[in-house]
Design a protein around this motif. Structure first.
Motif, PDB file in Angstrom:
ATOM      1  N   LEU A 198       0.875  -1.230  -0.120  1.00 16.69           N
ATOM      2  CA  LEU A 198      -0.001  -0.041  -0.156  1.00 16.69           C
ATOM      3  C   LEU A 198       0.799   1.312  -0.091  1.00 16.69           C
ATOM      4  O   LEU A 198       1.937   1.340   0.827  1.00 16.69           O
ATOM      5  CB  LEU A 198      -0.779   0.100   1.064  1.00 16.69           C
ATOM      6  CG  LEU A 198      -2.011  -1.038   1.196  1.00 16.69           C
ATOM      7  CD1 LEU A 198      -1.379  -2.151   2.504  1.00 16.69           C
ATOM      8  CD2 LEU A 198      -3.452  -0.622   1.548  1.00 16.69           C
ATOM      9  N   THR A 199       0.497   2.092  -0.964  1.00 19.03           N
ATOM     10  CA  THR A 199       1.063   3.460  -0.960  1.00 19.03           C
ATOM     11  C   THR A 199       0.153   4.524  -0.751  1.00 19.03           C
ATOM     12  O   THR A 199      -0.988   4.457  -1.215  1.00 19.03           O
ATOM     13  CB  THR A 199       1.757   3.661  -2.173  1.00 19.03           C
ATOM     14  OG1 THR A 199       1.055   3.302  -3.237  1.00 19.03           O
ATOM     15  CG2 THR A 199       2.988   2.661  -2.358  1.00 19.03           C
ATOM     16  N   ALA A 200       0.582   5.784  -0.365  1.00 15.63           N
ATOM     17  CA  ALA A 200      -0.382   6.858  -0.355  1.00 15.63           C
ATOM     18  C   ALA A 200       0.296   7.999  -1.094  1.00 15.63           C
ATOM     19  O   ALA A 200       1.399   8.340  -1.185  1.00 15.63           O
ATOM     20  CB  ALA A 200      -0.367   7.525   1.185  1.00 15.63           C
ATOM     21  N   GLY A 201      -0.827   8.882  -1.434  1.00 15.12           N
ATOM     22  CA  GLY A 201      -0.475   9.987  -2.359  1.00 15.12           C
ATOM     23  C   GLY A 201      -1.465  10.717  -2.352  1.00 15.12           C
ATOM     24  O   GLY A 201      -2.548  10.641  -1.762  1.00 15.12           O
ATOM     25  N   VAL A 205       0.663  15.493  -0.257  1.00 16.02           N
ATOM     26  CA  VAL A 205       0.014  15.033   1.120  1.00 16.02           C
ATOM     27  C   VAL A 205       0.757  13.700   1.389  1.00 16.02           C
ATOM     28  O   VAL A 205       0.510  13.401   2.885  1.00 16.02           O
ATOM     29  CB  VAL A 205      -1.479  14.977   0.983  1.00 16.02           C
ATOM     30  CG1 VAL A 205      -1.863  16.204   0.460  1.00 16.02           C
ATOM     31  CG2 VAL A 205      -2.005  13.717   0.137  1.00 16.02           C
ATOM     32  N   ALA A 206       1.501  13.009   0.820  1.00 12.23           N
ATOM     33  CA  ALA A 206       2.019  11.956   1.282  1.00 12.23           C
ATOM     34  C   ALA A 206       2.840  11.944   2.479  1.00 12.23           C
ATOM     35  O   ALA A 206       2.972  10.907   3.387  1.00 12.23           O
ATOM     36  CB  ALA A 206       3.085  11.269   0.125  1.00 12.23           C
ATOM     37  N   PRO A 207       3.758  13.006   2.739  1.00 12.17           N
ATOM     38  CA  PRO A 207       4.379  13.233   4.270  1.00 12.17           C
ATOM     39  C   PRO A 207       3.264  12.996   5.509  1.00 12.17           C
ATOM     40  O   PRO A 207       3.883  13.110   6.499  1.00 12.17           O
ATOM     41  CB  PRO A 207       5.204  14.460   4.112  1.00 12.17           C
ATOM     42  CG  PRO A 207       5.166  14.569   2.558  1.00 12.17           C
ATOM     43  CD  PRO A 207       3.958  14.086   1.956  1.00 12.17           C
ATOM     44  N   TRP A 208       2.133  13.404   5.122  1.00  9.76           N
ATOM     45  CA  TRP A 208       1.162  13.651   6.159  1.00  9.76           C
ATOM     46  C   TRP A 208       0.728  12.300   6.554  1.00  9.76           C
ATOM     47  O   TRP A 208      -0.068  12.080   7.438  1.00  9.76           O
ATOM     48  CB  TRP A 208       0.068  14.390   5.974  1.00  9.76           C
ATOM     49  CG  TRP A 208       0.301  15.859   5.429  1.00  9.76           C
ATOM     50  CD1 TRP A 208       1.397  16.427   5.291  1.00  9.76           C
ATOM     51  CD2 TRP A 208      -0.773  16.645   4.627  1.00  9.76           C
ATOM     52  NE1 TRP A 208       1.331  17.537   4.709  1.00  9.76           N
ATOM     53  CE2 TRP A 208      -0.035  17.949   4.365  1.00  9.76           C
ATOM     54  CE3 TRP A 208      -2.058  16.778   4.466  1.00  9.76           C
ATOM     55  CZ2 TRP A 208      -0.656  18.886   3.784  1.00  9.76           C
ATOM     56  CZ3 TRP A 208      -2.579  17.590   3.809  1.00  9.76           C
ATOM     57  CH2 TRP A 208      -2.096  18.969   3.445  1.00  9.76           C
ATOM     58  N   VAL A 232      -2.572  16.465   9.513  1.00 11.87           N
ATOM     59  CA  VAL A 232      -2.601  17.761   8.621  1.00 11.87           C
ATOM     60  C   VAL A 232      -1.645  18.727   9.532  1.00 11.87           C
ATOM     61  O   VAL A 232      -2.086  19.100  10.613  1.00 11.87           O
ATOM     62  CB  VAL A 232      -3.892  18.195   8.340  1.00 11.87           C
ATOM     63  CG1 VAL A 232      -3.974  19.562   7.512  1.00 11.87           C
ATOM     64  CG2 VAL A 232      -4.663  17.361   7.805  1.00 11.87           C
ATOM     65  N   PRO A 233      -0.706  19.111   8.962  1.00 11.20           N
ATOM     66  CA  PRO A 233       0.323  20.088   9.741  1.00 11.20           C
ATOM     67  C   PRO A 233      -0.678  21.350  10.125  1.00 11.20           C
ATOM     68  O   PRO A 233      -1.301  21.871   9.403  1.00 11.20           O
ATOM     69  CB  PRO A 233       1.564  20.518   8.635  1.00 11.20           C
ATOM     70  CG  PRO A 233       1.489  19.207   7.619  1.00 11.20           C
ATOM     71  CD  PRO A 233      -0.023  19.076   7.735  1.00 11.20           C
ATOM     72  N   ALA A 234      -0.106  21.859  11.156  1.00 11.56           N
ATOM     73  CA  ALA A 234      -0.656  23.231  11.765  1.00 11.56           C
ATOM     74  C   ALA A 234      -0.511  24.533  10.696  1.00 11.56           C
ATOM     75  O   ALA A 234      -1.219  25.332  10.638  1.00 11.56           O
ATOM     76  CB  ALA A 234      -0.235  23.535  13.249  1.00 11.56           C
TER      77      ALA A 234
END
Length: 271
Positions: A198-201, A205-208, A232-234
């Motif tokens: 599984l991969t996210a993209g 946004v992948a680093p989140w 989600v970064p501040a």
């Protein structure tokens, strides 16, 4: 001196002139049509597997399928899918559209809902794209989040690789918190042990996103929960008023290196 002579060959049989001019009888009534003048339709829908095979990361918030209301996320009372004929040379009459659903997750068993038929004009003409709709089944309303699958079928389809669309979608608003974890069931639908990755993209946004485990080996028909955590970064500001979706997190699953499926988490930065 040899005075013997070879016997003269018998004269060849000849056809009467009228018979030799007669055309050869046909074995059937079919006439071959040159391929150059045969035109086939191309009914289609946004197809995640085709995107994957084309080297483009797919989204599971399908632009051709509508299943949920935002915000907050809830199933809509009328499910909808848009089917398009991409052929400018042939109409796609009596295109068959099968719809089915699964529980929220990846590779889970599908349950049929309905079959519809639609007539599509040639691309470039009115009616080449048609939106079909179906009432929301009670089981989907109770599930709240689910996978919805659309299969497009035509006997003379010139491109059968753009006929399978799905939407498997969950969502959250940052006003309820900027960190969320989703439980995603993942199943091996094959008859042999397989490794699923599984991969996210997409990349912004992948680093989140953290997926645990990102790789799993499952026996035939086996299923395991995967945790997808999003932070989600501040530093990411709230989106302007009227924004429907600020970002999509797409989680793609491959099985033995081949396409399996995926899910999308839609996010609204509203605080």
């Amino acid at each position: 001196m040899d005075t013997t002579f070879a016997a003269a060959a018998p004269p060849k049989a000849t056809k009467p002139l009228c018979e030799s001019l007669r055309p050869n009888p046909r074995k059937d009534c079919c006439i071959g049509v040159p391929k150059e003048i045969v035109h086939d339709p191309d009914p289609s829908i946004y197809d995640q597997k085709l995107s994957f095979l084309s080297g483009v990361a797919p989204t599971f918030n399908n632009p051709d399928i509508d299943t949920v209301h935002l915000w907050p996320l809830s199933p809509i009372e009328t499910l909808a899918a848009t089917i398009r004929n991409l052929s400018a040379e042939a109409s796609a009459n009596q295109t068959r559209v099968d719809i089915s659903w699964s529980a929220f997750g990846i590779g889970l068993p599908r349950n049929p809902i309905a079959t519809s038929f639609v007539d599509l004009a040639r691309n470039g003409f009115s009616g080449s794209a048609q939106t079909l709709s179906w009432p929301l089944p009670p089981a989907l309303k109770a599930a709240r989040v689910f996978g919805f699958f659309v299969s497009v079928i035509h006997p003379y389809d010139s491109n059968p690789n753009n006929n399978q669309g799905e939407q498997t979608l969950d969502a959250f608003q940052t006003s309820t918190g900027r960190s969320k974890t989703f439980v995603v069931p993942v199943r091996n639908p094959t008859g042999s042990t397989q490794t699923i990755h599984l991969t996210a993209g997409p990349a912004p946004v992948a680093p989140w996103v953290t997926v645990v485990p990102a790789t799993l080996t499952l026996g035939p028909g086996a299923q395991q929960n995967v945790m997808v955590s999003i932070d989600v970064p501040a530093s990411v500001p709230a989106s302007p008023p009227g924004t429907l979706i600020s970002a999509n997190v797409d989680v793609l699953a491959t099985i033995g290196g081949a396409y399996l499926g995926g899910i999308t988490i839609a996010i609204l930065f509203d605080a």
